[in-house]
Design an enzyme around this catalytic site. Structure first.
Site, PDB file in Angstrom:
ATOM      1  N   TYR A 157      -2.219 -26.484   8.020  1.00 53.40           N
ATOM      2  CA  TYR A 157      -1.789 -25.793   6.911  1.00 53.40           C
ATOM      3  C   TYR A 157       0.042 -25.714   6.955  1.00 53.40           C
ATOM      4  O   TYR A 157       0.377 -25.707   6.150  1.00 53.40           O
ATOM      5  CB  TYR A 157      -1.615 -24.492   7.951  1.00 53.40           C
ATOM      6  N   ALA A 160       0.781 -28.868   5.205  1.00 54.55           N
ATOM      7  CA  ALA A 160       0.260 -28.214   3.374  1.00 54.55           C
ATOM      8  C   ALA A 160       1.584 -28.090   2.726  1.00 54.55           C
ATOM      9  O   ALA A 160       1.882 -27.983   1.455  1.00 54.55           O
ATOM     10  CB  ALA A 160      -0.385 -27.998   3.298  1.00 54.55           C
ATOM     11  N   LYS A 161       2.316 -26.918   3.720  1.00 52.88           N
ATOM     12  CA  LYS A 161       3.305 -25.752   3.292  1.00 52.88           C
ATOM     13  C   LYS A 161       4.499 -26.187   3.209  1.00 52.88           C
ATOM     14  O   LYS A 161       5.233 -26.351   2.212  1.00 52.88           O
ATOM     15  CB  LYS A 161       3.514 -24.693   3.913  1.00 52.88           C
ATOM     16  N   ARG A 202      -4.467 -13.225  13.235  1.00 50.23           N
ATOM     17  CA  ARG A 202      -3.256 -13.767  13.739  1.00 50.23           C
ATOM     18  C   ARG A 202      -2.459 -13.064  15.029  1.00 50.23           C
ATOM     19  O   ARG A 202      -4.189 -11.632  15.036  1.00 50.23           O
ATOM     20  CB  ARG A 202      -1.996 -14.105  12.953  1.00 50.23           C
ATOM     21  N   VAL A 220      -3.658 -17.311  25.169  1.00 50.81           N
ATOM     22  CA  VAL A 220      -3.242 -19.039  24.751  1.00 50.81           C
ATOM     23  C   VAL A 220      -2.652 -19.244  25.610  1.00 50.81           C
ATOM     24  O   VAL A 220      -1.162 -18.910  25.561  1.00 50.81           O
ATOM     25  CB  VAL A 220      -3.486 -19.055  23.133  1.00 50.81           C
ATOM     26  N   ASP A 319       0.918 -26.106  19.270  1.00 54.52           N
ATOM     27  CA  ASP A 319       1.251 -24.574  19.407  1.00 54.52           C
ATOM     28  C   ASP A 319       3.102 -24.892  18.928  1.00 54.52           C
ATOM     29  O   ASP A 319       4.012 -25.536  19.510  1.00 54.52           O
ATOM     30  CB  ASP A 319       1.141 -23.316  20.867  1.00 54.52           C
ATOM     31  N   SER A 320       3.715 -24.176  18.413  1.00 54.90           N
ATOM     32  CA  SER A 320       4.739 -23.838  18.166  1.00 54.90           C
ATOM     33  C   SER A 320       5.470 -22.515  19.723  1.00 54.90           C
ATOM     34  O   SER A 320       4.713 -22.466  19.966  1.00 54.90           O
ATOM     35  CB  SER A 320       5.335 -23.265  16.989  1.00 54.90           C
ATOM     36  N   ARG A 323      10.013 -19.106  18.128  1.00 54.07           N
ATOM     37  CA  ARG A 323      10.351 -19.776  16.442  1.00 54.07           C
ATOM     38  C   ARG A 323      10.889 -18.162  15.958  1.00 54.07           C
ATOM     39  O   ARG A 323      10.749 -17.186  16.363  1.00 54.07           O
ATOM     40  CB  ARG A 323       8.848 -19.327  15.963  1.00 54.07           C
TER      41      ARG A 323
HETATM   42  N1  UDP Z   1      -2.238 -16.212  20.553  1.00 57.74           N
HETATM   43  C1  UDP Z   1      -2.608 -15.669  21.306  1.00 57.74           C
HETATM   44  N2  UDP Z   1      -4.332 -14.964  21.916  1.00 57.74           N
HETATM   45  C2  UDP Z   1      -4.723 -13.984  20.613  1.00 57.74           C
HETATM   46  C3  UDP Z   1      -4.183 -15.218  19.683  1.00 57.74           C
HETATM   47  C4  UDP Z   1      -2.974 -15.748  19.645  1.00 57.74           C
HETATM   48  O1  UDP Z   1      -2.430 -15.725  22.846  1.00 57.74           O
HETATM   49  O2  UDP Z   1      -5.477 -14.043  21.104  1.00 57.74           O
HETATM   50  C5  UDP Z   1      -1.079 -16.805  20.538  1.00 57.74           C
HETATM   51  C6  UDP Z   1      -1.242 -18.318  20.083  1.00 57.74           C
HETATM   52  O3  UDP Z   1      -2.004 -19.196  20.452  1.00 57.74           O
HETATM   53  C7  UDP Z   1       0.415 -17.891  19.440  1.00 57.74           C
HETATM   54  C8  UDP Z   1       0.775 -17.033  19.226  1.00 57.74           C
HETATM   55  O4  UDP Z   1      -0.090 -16.053  20.205  1.00 57.74           O
HETATM   56  O5  UDP Z   1       1.261 -19.072  20.454  1.00 57.74           O
HETATM   57  C9  UDP Z   1       1.376 -16.143  17.652  1.00 57.74           C
HETATM   58  O6  UDP Z   1      -0.176 -16.896  17.250  1.00 57.74           O
HETATM   59  P1  UDP Z   1      -1.104 -16.708  15.647  1.00 57.74           P
HETATM   60  O7  UDP Z   1      -1.853 -16.996  15.421  1.00 57.74           O
HETATM   61  O8  UDP Z   1       0.066 -15.348  15.656  1.00 57.74           O
HETATM   62  O9  UDP Z   1       0.107 -17.540  14.266  1.00 57.74           O
HETATM   63  P2  UDP Z   1       1.463 -17.946  14.716  1.00 57.74           P
HETATM   64  O10 UDP Z   1       2.698 -17.406  14.746  1.00 57.74           O
HETATM   65  O11 UDP Z   1       1.471 -19.025  16.087  1.00 57.74           O
HETATM   66  O12 UDP Z   1       1.385 -18.803  13.544  1.00 57.74           O
END
Ligand code: UDP
Length: 370
Positions: A157, A160-161, A202, A220, A319-320, A323
């Site tokens: 993702y 591509a962005k 998300r 996570v 993961d990041s 941010r």
């Molecule tokens: N995450 C989590 N549990 C969930 C969904 C996401 O711990 O049920 C974590 C994910 O691994 C990341 C952060 O939350 O570290 C934000 O994830 P999200 O999918 O919202 O979007 P991102 O900011 O990574 O694009």
């Protein structure tokens, strides 16, 4: 009110008008201006109340259709919000994610370069890539971008962005502005898995779903990653600051060169660095707010559980770790700063989620986890 907002001869095209950001932007355009809207999407459930509005024309279509792309590019301002942005799909459907986030917007950019429209393209804060826990402020024009190996399909993702941003910036005759959202949250965000969408949405929608279902929130990799959560209503205010400065810089109707100092040929972070939390802190706040909404003690809400990223999202997940947006450029060029504090944003989002899904039967739906 700014004069141009009163101009009913202006039509703005909003691609993805039925999505989470699009529905709020559409409402704001129709409330705060006299503009007309040409809206394109595949799904209109969030904007049912606008379908009969005489200032709107809607089309059920996507950017895969060339004739639709040309039609959109006839309008002087084109806002492109359309994208596949469901995190679990970045691993499971990388080619489709890339087509949606590169091929389609690149074709739209070509068409806007030809027609002279001002393209406001929504990119992502994920283009900052695999940031570490000690990365500082992310600056639009200075921060180095690092991604994982190609086997780490999480970055399908983001790359591509990023390629789309580079393509847009390289098109000689295009008037463009790129915006990079930092974890927008608010009513109508994403979906409830198994009810009105599939895959893993998300984090905010996922945590809200688990709370409503009485399931533990999944952290996570321990929930140590940090994000800066931004109200979608602040994001809409950003768009109005952008429109206003764009008009005064004559972004509409002039070439980017002639416009001089303007929001053209710029990428902007839209975020709220004051709203930074670790995901574990987010889980705690959400449990407390949910308990308060339901009028029950917080210890009656299940404790969060840890899960590994690969187990949860599948092979290729990375993961990041942090941010944190620099918002100096938006302040300097547009006079914009997000203002909604984290507790307000979370309560507003969760109250909406609980109310919206309260009539849904959860017993026969899929679980939120994969
Ligand atoms: N995450 C989590 N549990 C969930 C969904 C996401 O711990 O049920 C974590 C994910 O691994 C990341 C952060 O939350 O570290 C934000 O994830 P999200 O999918 O919202 O979007 P991102 O900011 O990574 O694009």
């Amino acid at each position: 009110m700014n004069l141009q907002f009163n101009d009913s001869s202006i039509t703005v095209a909003v691609v993805g008008c039925g999505g989470f950001i699009g529905c709020h932007l559409l409402d704001a355009i129709l409330t705060r201006t006299q503009w007309r809207v040409f809206g394109v999407d595949l799904d209109f459930y969030r904007i049912q109340h606008r379908l009969g509005d005489e200032r709107c024309e809607f089309m059920v279509a996507d950017l895969a259709d060339k004739s639709v792309v040309e039609r959109i590019a006839k309008y002087p301002i084109v806002v492109n919000l359309a994208a596949i942005c469901v995190p679990s799909r970045y691993m499971a459907e990388a080619p489709e994610v890339i087509r949606s986030n590169y091929d389609h917007p690149a074709a739209l950019a070509d068409a806007c370069a030809k027609s002279g429209s001002w393209l406001i393209h929504f990119s992502t804060s994920e283009i900052y890539g695999r940031t570490s826990a000690d990365s500082g402020l992310l600056l639009e024009d200075e921060t180095e971008l690092t991604f994982g190996p190609v086997t780490a399909s999480r970055w399908s993702y983001a790359t591509a962005k990023l390629l789309t941003e580079r393509y847009i910036a390289g098109l000689k005759n295009l008037k463009w502005t790129v915006v990079r959202p930092f974890n927008f949250v608010g009513p109508y965000m994403d979906f409830m898995p198994g009810v009105d969408g599939s895959g893993i949405p998300r984090v905010l929608a996922n945590f809200s779903s688990a709370l409503v279902r009485g399931e533990p929130l999944k952290l996570v990799n321990g929930g140590v990653a940090k994000r800066s959560f931004t109200s979608v209503f602040d994001a809409v205010d950003f768009m109005f600051a952008l429109f206003e400065v764009g008009f005064s810089a004559n972004a509409v109707g002039m070439t980017s060169k002639a416009a001089g100092k303007s929001p053209l040929s710029q990428a902007f972070n839209i975020g709220n660095p004051d709203n930074e939390l670790t995901i574990a802190e987010l889980a705690e706040k959400m449990r407390k707010i949910f308990a308060d909404i339901r009028g029950v003690p917080v210890d009656s809400i299940p404790e969060p559980e840890e899960v590994s990223g690969v187990e949860y999202y599948g092979e290729g997940y990375e993961d990041s770790m942090r941010r944190l947006p620099s918002v100096e450029k938006a302040e300097r060029l547009l006079g914009f700063k997000a203002k909604t504090p984290i507790d307000v944003v979370l309560r507003e989002s969760l109250e909406w989620f609980v109310g919206h899904y309260s009539n849904t039967s959860y017993s026969d739906t899929d679980s939120a986890s994969s």
